[in-house]
Write a protein that holds these residues in place. Sequence first.
Motif, mmCIF file in Angstrom:
data_model
loop_
_atom_site.group_PDB
_atom_site.id
_atom_site.type_symbol
_atom_site.label_atom_id
_atom_site.label_comp_id
_atom_site.label_asym_id
_atom_site.label_seq_id
_atom_site.Cartn_x
_atom_site.Cartn_y
_atom_site.Cartn_z
ATOM 1 N N GLY A 226 0.658 -1.211 0.317
ATOM 2 C CA GLY A 226 0.215 0.405 0.279
ATOM 3 C C GLY A 226 1.007 1.100 0.005
ATOM 4 O O GLY A 226 0.580 2.462 -0.971
ATOM 5 N N LEU A 227 1.982 1.253 0.521
ATOM 6 C CA LEU A 227 2.786 2.254 0.967
ATOM 7 C C LEU A 227 3.501 2.597 -0.478
ATOM 8 O O LEU A 227 3.578 4.407 -0.885
ATOM 9 C CB LEU A 227 3.857 2.533 1.862
ATOM 10 C CG LEU A 227 4.293 3.100 2.422
ATOM 11 C CD1 LEU A 227 4.057 4.856 2.553
ATOM 12 C CD2 LEU A 227 5.594 3.219 3.602
ATOM 13 N N GLN A 228 3.900 1.623 -1.027
ATOM 14 C CA GLN A 228 4.676 1.266 -2.209
ATOM 15 C C GLN A 228 3.735 1.959 -3.540
ATOM 16 O O GLN A 228 4.435 2.722 -4.012
ATOM 17 C CB GLN A 228 5.339 0.468 -3.143
ATOM 18 C CG GLN A 228 6.066 -0.687 -2.042
ATOM 19 C CD GLN A 228 6.839 -2.225 -2.028
ATOM 20 O OE1 GLN A 228 5.513 -2.651 -2.834
ATOM 21 N NE2 GLN A 228 7.672 -1.972 -2.542
ATOM 22 N N GLN A 229 2.301 1.841 -3.759
ATOM 23 C CA GLN A 229 0.924 2.130 -4.172
ATOM 24 C C GLN A 229 1.595 4.002 -4.255
ATOM 25 O O GLN A 229 1.342 4.678 -5.101
ATOM 26 C CB GLN A 229 0.506 1.353 -4.329
ATOM 27 C CG GLN A 229 0.535 0.290 -4.494
ATOM 28 C CD GLN A 229 -1.080 -0.577 -4.681
ATOM 29 O OE1 GLN A 229 -1.351 -0.273 -3.114
ATOM 30 N NE2 GLN A 229 -1.454 -1.684 -6.013
ATOM 31 N N LYS A 230 1.238 4.171 -2.867
ATOM 32 C CA LYS A 230 0.926 5.446 -2.950
ATOM 33 C C LYS A 230 2.563 6.500 -2.862
ATOM 34 O O LYS A 230 2.394 7.574 -3.474
ATOM 35 C CB LYS A 230 0.612 5.542 -1.400
ATOM 36 C CG LYS A 230 -1.039 5.463 -0.737
ATOM 37 C CD LYS A 230 -0.907 5.791 0.858
ATOM 38 C CE LYS A 230 -1.833 5.131 1.777
ATOM 39 N NZ LYS A 230 -2.486 4.128 1.620
ATOM 40 N N ASP A 237 10.452 5.911 -8.181
ATOM 41 C CA ASP A 237 9.983 5.300 -8.514
ATOM 42 C C ASP A 237 10.380 4.214 -8.320
ATOM 43 O O ASP A 237 11.764 3.797 -7.601
ATOM 44 C CB ASP A 237 11.292 4.964 -9.752
ATOM 45 C CG ASP A 237 12.265 3.713 -10.723
ATOM 46 O OD1 ASP A 237 11.127 3.234 -10.784
ATOM 47 O OD2 ASP A 237 12.769 4.044 -11.324
ATOM 48 N N VAL A 238 8.947 2.981 -8.265
ATOM 49 C CA VAL A 238 9.599 2.383 -6.557
ATOM 50 C C VAL A 238 8.622 1.074 -7.903
ATOM 51 O O VAL A 238 7.449 1.384 -8.346
ATOM 52 C CB VAL A 238 9.035 2.855 -5.181
ATOM 53 C CG1 VAL A 238 7.316 3.475 -5.226
ATOM 54 C CG2 VAL A 238 8.771 1.580 -4.796
ATOM 55 N N ALA A 239 8.757 -0.321 -7.295
ATOM 56 C CA ALA A 239 8.207 -1.297 -7.324
ATOM 57 C C ALA A 239 6.467 -1.550 -6.100
ATOM 58 O O ALA A 239 7.086 -0.281 -5.699
ATOM 59 C CB ALA A 239 8.915 -2.738 -7.054
ATOM 60 N N THR A 240 6.142 -1.730 -6.625
ATOM 61 C CA THR A 240 4.475 -1.975 -5.888
ATOM 62 C C THR A 240 3.996 -3.454 -5.742
ATOM 63 O O THR A 240 3.255 -3.726 -5.411
ATOM 64 C CB THR A 240 3.948 -1.204 -6.718
ATOM 65 O OG1 THR A 240 3.058 -2.282 -7.917
ATOM 66 C CG2 THR A 240 3.392 0.204 -6.762
ATOM 67 N N GLU A 246 15.739 -3.882 -0.285
ATOM 68 C CA GLU A 246 16.568 -2.668 0.138
ATOM 69 C C GLU A 246 16.414 -1.261 -0.716
ATOM 70 O O GLU A 246 16.527 -0.366 -0.740
ATOM 71 C CB GLU A 246 18.543 -2.913 0.090
ATOM 72 C CG GLU A 246 18.944 -3.643 1.050
ATOM 73 C CD GLU A 246 18.446 -2.624 2.453
ATOM 74 O OE1 GLU A 246 19.203 -1.209 2.459
ATOM 75 O OE2 GLU A 246 17.997 -3.552 3.296
ATOM 76 N N ARG A 247 15.843 -1.306 -2.401
ATOM 77 C CA ARG A 247 15.690 -0.782 -3.057
ATOM 78 C C ARG A 247 14.223 -0.113 -2.570
ATOM 79 O O ARG A 247 13.991 1.315 -2.419
ATOM 80 C CB ARG A 247 15.719 -1.403 -4.455
ATOM 81 C CG ARG A 247 16.702 -2.084 -4.536
ATOM 82 C CD ARG A 247 16.106 -1.969 -6.315
ATOM 83 N NE ARG A 247 15.798 -0.883 -7.225
ATOM 84 C CZ ARG A 247 16.499 -0.292 -7.870
ATOM 85 N NH1 ARG A 247 17.575 -0.562 -7.802
ATOM 86 N NH2 ARG A 247 16.318 0.241 -9.262
ATOM 87 N N SER A 294 1.796 -4.165 -10.648
ATOM 88 C CA SER A 294 3.212 -4.600 -10.034
ATOM 89 C C SER A 294 3.911 -4.733 -11.482
ATOM 90 O O SER A 294 3.257 -4.444 -11.905
ATOM 91 C CB SER A 294 2.577 -5.348 -9.504
ATOM 92 O OG SER A 294 1.967 -5.968 -8.287
ATOM 93 N N ARG A 295 5.159 -4.451 -10.283
ATOM 94 C CA ARG A 295 5.744 -4.261 -11.719
ATOM 95 C C ARG A 295 7.052 -4.696 -10.926
ATOM 96 O O ARG A 295 7.809 -4.477 -9.977
ATOM 97 C CB ARG A 295 6.228 -3.097 -12.740
ATOM 98 C CG ARG A 295 6.569 -1.442 -11.540
ATOM 99 C CD ARG A 295 6.232 -0.155 -12.190
ATOM 100 N NE ARG A 295 7.046 0.202 -10.753
ATOM 101 C CZ ARG A 295 7.302 1.856 -11.570
ATOM 102 N NH1 ARG A 295 7.514 2.473 -12.695
ATOM 103 N NH2 ARG A 295 7.587 3.037 -10.439
#
Length: 295
Positions: A226-230, A237-240, A246-247, A294-295
């Motif tokens: 959920g935080l990644q998506q936000k 530039d972040v995976a979801t 670590e990334r 997702s990616r």
Amino acid sequence: MNPSTRTHRFASALRAAPLAFALLLAGCATHLIDRGDYLADTTHRAQSADSRIRFLVMHYTEIDEAQSLNVLTTESVSAHYLVPENPPLRDGRPVVWQLVPEAQRAWHAGVSEWQGTTELNAASIGIENVNLGPRDTPQGRVWQPYPPAQVEALVRLAKDIVTRYRIPPTRVVGHSDIAPQRKTDPGPLFPWKTLYDAGVGAWPDAATVTKELAGRAPDAPADVRGLQQKLARYGYDVATDGVLDERTRRVFAAFQMHFRPRDYAGAPDAQTDAIAQALLDKYLPDVAHEAEPSR
């Protein structure tokens, strides 16, 4: 019409032609740009156009002013502006270094991405601030503060830039925001809130953050995906994929360094989640609840 009358009128028209042409040129002379071998007429302007400059990126130098000037003018890195620690005053106004014309690209961002735009060098203005950044001591990492005179100069410069180019608040970012895997500048002591109070950049409303916490303790765990998506919706530039690797931690830390600098360990806690949602509600409501693949 007899031949003599026709000849007379033709001669009159020829005499009038130079005057008419001169008047035509005089009428559009203010729209002509002399480019040497040709003239460019700017009478007609296309509506489908916008500025090259769509982002403002903040940095620190990690070296002193003299070294910064040397590096930024002689090596394969540059920035549009360099703000000294203690800018000199002229007529009561701070003087900053302009190293690259705004219309030209400076090499300050490197490999970067924000809100789907890559290679931010081509679409941004970069401001370097003379600041030594972090220093590791036996007591832990210490960051150099930004002096008041430097902050005042930076506020004036940044406010002018965002006003002239109509840069939206969410597009005033740090190097760590657009390249979180390799950069930490401008650091946790950068005056983001001061800039916001002056009309530059984004900041969450405290009341909305409290509402979004919904009674949760600030350090309570938050859903990683959920935080990644936000943060992806906001611009990072972040995976979801819901994986706290670590990334992802570096992205969380970059966001916290910008908006919650008292704790930027990169943990997915409830306060970070609430701040992210508060920013989306305030600045990007149209995308705040869209599904993110997702990616």
